[in-house]
Design an enzyme around this catalytic site. Structure first.
Site, short mmCIF file in Angstrom:
data_model
loop_
_atom_site.label_atom_id
_atom_site.label_comp_id
_atom_site.label_asym_id
_atom_site.label_seq_id
_atom_site.Cartn_x
_atom_site.Cartn_y
_atom_site.Cartn_z
N HIS A 376 -24.95 30.94 -23.55
CA HIS A 376 -24.93 32.31 -23.04
C HIS A 376 -23.69 33.11 -23.43
O HIS A 376 -23.47 34.18 -22.87
CB HIS A 376 -25.06 32.33 -21.52
CG HIS A 376 -26.34 31.77 -20.99
ND1 HIS A 376 -27.44 32.54 -20.70
CD2 HIS A 376 -26.70 30.50 -20.74
CE1 HIS A 376 -28.41 31.76 -20.26
NE2 HIS A 376 -27.98 30.51 -20.27
N LYS A 567 -22.45 46.00 -13.65
CA LYS A 567 -22.38 44.66 -14.25
C LYS A 567 -21.01 44.11 -13.89
O LYS A 567 -20.17 44.83 -13.34
CB LYS A 567 -22.54 44.73 -15.77
CG LYS A 567 -21.60 45.75 -16.44
CD LYS A 567 -21.85 45.87 -17.95
CE LYS A 567 -23.05 46.70 -18.30
NZ LYS A 567 -23.99 46.03 -19.17
N ARG A 568 -20.75 42.82 -14.15
CA ARG A 568 -19.41 42.28 -13.92
C ARG A 568 -18.38 43.11 -14.68
O ARG A 568 -18.68 43.65 -15.75
CB ARG A 568 -19.36 40.82 -14.36
CG ARG A 568 -20.12 39.88 -13.44
CD ARG A 568 -19.59 39.93 -12.02
NE ARG A 568 -18.30 39.29 -11.97
CZ ARG A 568 -18.09 38.06 -11.52
NH1 ARG A 568 -19.09 37.35 -11.05
NH2 ARG A 568 -16.88 37.53 -11.51
N LYS A 573 -17.01 44.40 -21.85
CA LYS A 573 -18.11 45.30 -21.46
C LYS A 573 -17.67 46.76 -21.49
O LYS A 573 -18.49 47.67 -21.35
CB LYS A 573 -18.62 44.92 -20.07
CG LYS A 573 -19.28 43.52 -20.03
CD LYS A 573 -19.73 43.16 -18.61
CE LYS A 573 -20.17 41.72 -18.45
NZ LYS A 573 -21.54 41.46 -18.93
N THR A 675 -29.08 41.77 -19.32
CA THR A 675 -30.41 41.80 -18.71
C THR A 675 -30.55 43.02 -17.81
O THR A 675 -31.67 43.48 -17.56
CB THR A 675 -30.67 40.52 -17.88
OG1 THR A 675 -29.52 40.23 -17.10
CG2 THR A 675 -30.99 39.35 -18.78
N LYS A 679 -33.75 45.88 -16.96
CA LYS A 679 -34.19 46.38 -15.65
C LYS A 679 -34.22 47.91 -15.65
O LYS A 679 -35.16 48.54 -15.15
CB LYS A 679 -33.27 45.87 -14.54
CG LYS A 679 -33.34 44.35 -14.36
CD LYS A 679 -32.16 43.79 -13.55
CE LYS A 679 -32.08 42.27 -13.79
NZ LYS A 679 -30.80 41.70 -13.33
#
Ligand code: 26Q
Length: 836
Positions: A376, A567-568, A573, A675, A679
């Site tokens: 991952h 998100k985290r 990111k 992911t 959504k």
């Protein structure tokens, strides 16, 4: 195991034959009342929400149990091949509403509760999240279980029952405060403790070697300090198909003789305290979503999961087949969710060789044809390694086995590439240096017949980069399985209005065949349909506003563009890039540069690992910028920045229906898949994103015109590394210059001198691995295209519909079909529905 003995004169004990429980409003209401009044001892004078939640959950749980037993028996009678999903994380979220959906009784329950003067939504919201995971990897495991059950596949999950899940996040003075999440405080109606299936787990001690009667070397692992692993089972219902699979979570407890040594020495208190060491093992989830090196407790957790699960499975096997393992590999398959449970490779060898006496080669043939590994992450620093010394202390026998696996593996490498010592050094399962380390990813690859990444680009980069040597050796092992999300939770349950419109328009087949959403394309020019689509989105935005109003103390403008990044918090990111854009918009307002303005409300949410300094500083920056902007009357409705505290599964269920724009802006080549992006797409949000992870496939499906692309691609990022020059980028960009000036002059921290210096320095560093501002200009331009598109509400609505219509690929039903067709090869089992 103790069984109930029945009198011989009663060949068919009637106590096992239970009447089918009714699914109508009246029966549900009656059961609710029975649990509320008789089991929980409440009456109309003490109407506590939590008791009502529990009574309802018990009534519904009973209805799952019947199907659960039927499923168990169907698998047993057919003696079918099964897969086991081994994961340190299962981010299940809430169970009640999902259970009602899968049983098809939502409306009946709603009416029953209404009759009793209860609001179903309030009961649903009373349930704490089962937050037994950090983020993507843990939630993926939960979505996978949902799809496996819905597809009728015999797949069970194995994990740990942490007493404390993911911490709850408070924001105090703009900073993250972690509060322990004692999610079991009020009990857990959904689980069943199975004391009779406990397993003994060894730690510490030493190994002894002797020769047996046949002259074969036998190793025993002795003088260990043992703990028990006790399983708790949770039902995993398929969508209206009668299948209920099992998630089995282990809790560590002390063995009965834990205190013997100290007890004999007279130190009673010490020996009772020892009990804690055992019970600590599953006390808390590690809240890092990247490898935190060296923690002995984490290695204990991982081994407990692997050992307890494999012993459990082998015990069942031996109960049926004795010590004959000839067809074990035909009946079992273990999917490793990242390297976290990969010690299972060595543990299965130990059980087969040491306990059941199989020769090494036979045991290895079984192990390496039953294990499959999913990676991952592409970040090399996130790869798991354990110090050999720690391993020797905690798991001496497993270390010996790993050394043996490595010796045989290196022999294979050297047969293929003779005299290539640098390759041997690179590929060894043991990293050499001042200290030795076990490379868990390499152990997983060597011990598995399948190795997969989680999006096309990610799988390609694994083969070309991180695992290149292994790909050259075993190309046949490598494959891709692009992630997905379950459309039951992430569309049907969380967005009932949109689900209803979709069903009214194209029927309800999409719930189990999401590709059918493509039929929505036909309606993009249908005025009534588009109008209703827009109405539903506005309503979802209003719900989100109402939901947040209390803590915010002010209203948000429902007509503003809802721009969301949840998100985290991680540098890769690039939440920082998002903030830079917000500051740029603020700067435009302050300069009066607001021709053709689009009102925007930027929502950012996510948790930082407690020890991740930069991530925590980013949260502080978001909150400080938010404070300045939201309190500036000149800004008003034009721009808002909101930090959403305590982001979690149940929060996303409220957030994703109300999003217009989904921010997926990681540095290309760093996000394995993502992911959340899926959504949002499913719920009709448009994506602004880089060519990273599954974004690439999202854009492919949605079409270039329905996706706001920006930034360098993975290759360009790679190429730029050597001459990345952020200072030159700033110099050449007047907008970015002004943004940096606002940051540097302390505009957002007038009373907190210097607190953002490290963030500013990272942005300006030529060594910034995430190249935060390499994509700044491109991002700003893409955001302008977003604004133009949003101002044309008809166009935006069409793009929204087309995104949802193109999201069919991102159902975990598709992902799981691929896992099954290419890796697991299980036959779906149709479970007799009984009378329903
Ligand atoms: C490892 C060792 C010690 C402590 C913690 C960990 C640890 C725990 C969790 C390491 C990594 C994680 C979680 C990783 C994760 O969530 N990865 C995400 O997985 C998603 C599902 O495949 C992807 O969509 C995301 O791109 C990826 O970041």
């Amino acid at each position: 195991m103790a069984h109930i003995r029945f009198y011989k004169s009663q060949p068919k004990p009637h106590i096992t034959k239970l009447a089918e429980l009714g699914m109508d409003k009246e029966q549900l209401e009656a059961d609710f009342k029975r649990y509320y009044g008789h089991r929980l001892g409440r009456d109309e004078n003490c109407r506590t929400l939590n008791y009502a939640y529990q009574a309802l959950s018990m009534a519904i749980s009973d209805r799952l149990t019947e199907r659960w037993k039927r499923t168990y028996n169907a698998y047993k009678n057919q003696d079918c091949r099964k897969a086991y999903y081994l994961s340190m994380e299962f981010l299940m979220g809430r169970t009640l509403s999902n259970a009602m959906l899968s049983l098809g009784i939502h409306d009946a329950v709603d009416e029953a509760m209404y009759d009793l003067g209860l609001e179903l939504e309030e009961l649903v919201d009373n349930e704490p999240d089962a937050g037994l995971g950090n983020g993507g990897l843990g939630r993926l495991a939960a979505c996978f279980l949902d799809s496996c059950a819905t597809l009728g596949l015999p797949v069970n999950g194995y994990g740990l029952r942490y007493e404390y899940g993911m911490f709850s996040q408070d924001i105090v003075n703009g900073e993250q405060i972690e509060k322990p999440d004692h999610w079991l405080r009020n009990g857990n109606v959904w689980e069943i403790e199975r004391l009779e299936y406990r397993q003994r787990i060894k730690f510490g001690g030493r190994t002894e070697t002797r020769t047996d009667g046949n002259g074969v070397l036998r190793v025993s692992w002795v003088d260990t300090r043992d703990v028990y692993a006790v399983p708790f089972d949770t039902p995993i219902p398929g969508y209206q198909n009668g299948t209920v699979n099992t998630l089995r979570l282990w809790k560590a407890t002390a063995t009965d003789e834990f205190d013997l040594q100290e007890f004999n020495a007279g130190d009673y208190a010490e020996s009772v305290a020892e009990k804690n060491t055992a019970e600590n093992i599953t006390m808390v989830l590690y809240p890092n979503d990247a490898n935190e090196n060296g923690k002995a407790l984490r290695l204990r957790q991982q081994y407990l999961l692997a050992s307890a699960s494999l012993q459990d499975i082998i015990e069942t096997w031996v109960g049926r087949h004795g010590h004959d393992f000839a067809s074990f590999a035909d009946k079992h398959c273990f999917q490793l969710n990242d390297t976290h449970p990969s010690i299972a490779v060595a543990e299965l060898m130990r059980l087969l060789v040491d306990i059941y006496g199989l020769p090494w080669d036979k045991a290895w043939a079984i192990t390496s044809s039953t294990m499959a590994y999913t990676n991952h992450t592409l970040l090399p620093e996130a790869l798991e390694r354990w110090s050999v010394n720690l391993f020797r202390q905690l798991l001496p026998r497993l270390l010996e086995i790993i050394f043996e696996i490595n010796a045989r593996f290196l022999a294979e490498v050297s047969a293929r590439w003779p005299n290539d010592t640098s390759r041997l050094r690179r590929m060894s399962l043991i990293e050499e240096g001042r200290e030795q380390y076990v490379r868990m990813a390499y152990l997983a690859i060597a011990g598995s017949y399948s190795v997969n990444g989680v999006a096309q680009l990610h799988s390609e980069l694994l083969q070309k980069g991180l695992f290149r040597d292994f790909y050259e050796l075993w190309p046949h092992k490598f494959n891709n399985k692009t992630n997905g999300v379950t459309p039951r939770r992430w569309l049907a349950a969380c967005n009932p209005n949109l689900a209803e419109l979709i069903t009214k328009t194209i029927g309800d087949g999409w719930l189990t065949d999401l590709s059918q959403l493509q039929h929505l394309k036909r309606y993009v020019d249908d005025k009534a349909f588009c109008g209703r689509w827009r109405e539903i989105k506005q309503q979802a935005k209003q719900n989100l506003i109402d939901f947040k109003k209390q803590e915010l103390g002010f209203d948000l403008n429902v007509n503003a563009l809802f721009d969301v990044q949840v998100k985290r918090i991680h540098e890769y990111k690039r939440q920082l890039l998002n903030v830079l854009h917000v500051i740029h918009l603020y700067d435009r307002i302050k300069r009066g540069d607001t021709a053709n303005w689009t009102d925007r409300c930027v929502l950012i949410g996510g948790k930082a690992a407690p020890g991740y300094f930069m991530a925590k500083r980013i949260i502080k920056l978001i909150n400080n910028v938010s404070n300045v902007i939201n309190n500036d009357p000149q800004v008003g409705d034009k721009l808002k920045l909101i930090f959403l505290p305590n982001y979690r599964v149940s929060a996303m269920e409220k957030i994703c229906p109300g999003a217009d724009l989904s921010e997926q802006i990681s540095t290309a080549g760093k996000e394995a898949s993502g992911t959340g992006n899926m959504k949002f797409m499913m719920n009709g949000a448009l994506t602004i994103g880089t060519l990273d992870g599954a974004n690439i496939e999202i854009r492919e499906e949605a079409g270039d015109g329905n996706f706001f692309l920006f930034g360098l691609n993975a290759q360009e990022v790679e190429d730029l590394h050597h001459h990345y020059d952020p200072k030159a980028i700033i110099q050449q960009d007047a907008d970015l210059q002004r943004v940096m000036r606002l940051l540097e002059c302390g505009h957002f921290n007038p009373f907190e001198f210097g607190i953002f210096d490290t963030l500013i320095a990272s942005i300006k560093s030529p060594h910034d691995p995430w190249m935060t501002i390499a994509d700044f200009r491109s991002f700003i331009n893409a955001q302008k295209r977003v604004e133009t598109a949003y101002r044309d509400q008809e166009r935006w609505t069409k793009m929204s519909i087309l995104n949802c219509a193109a999201s069919g690929k991102f159902s975990t039903d598709r992902t799981i079909r691929e896992y099954n067709n290419e890796i697991w090869k299980l036959t779906p089992v149709i479970v007799d529905n009984g009378n329903v």
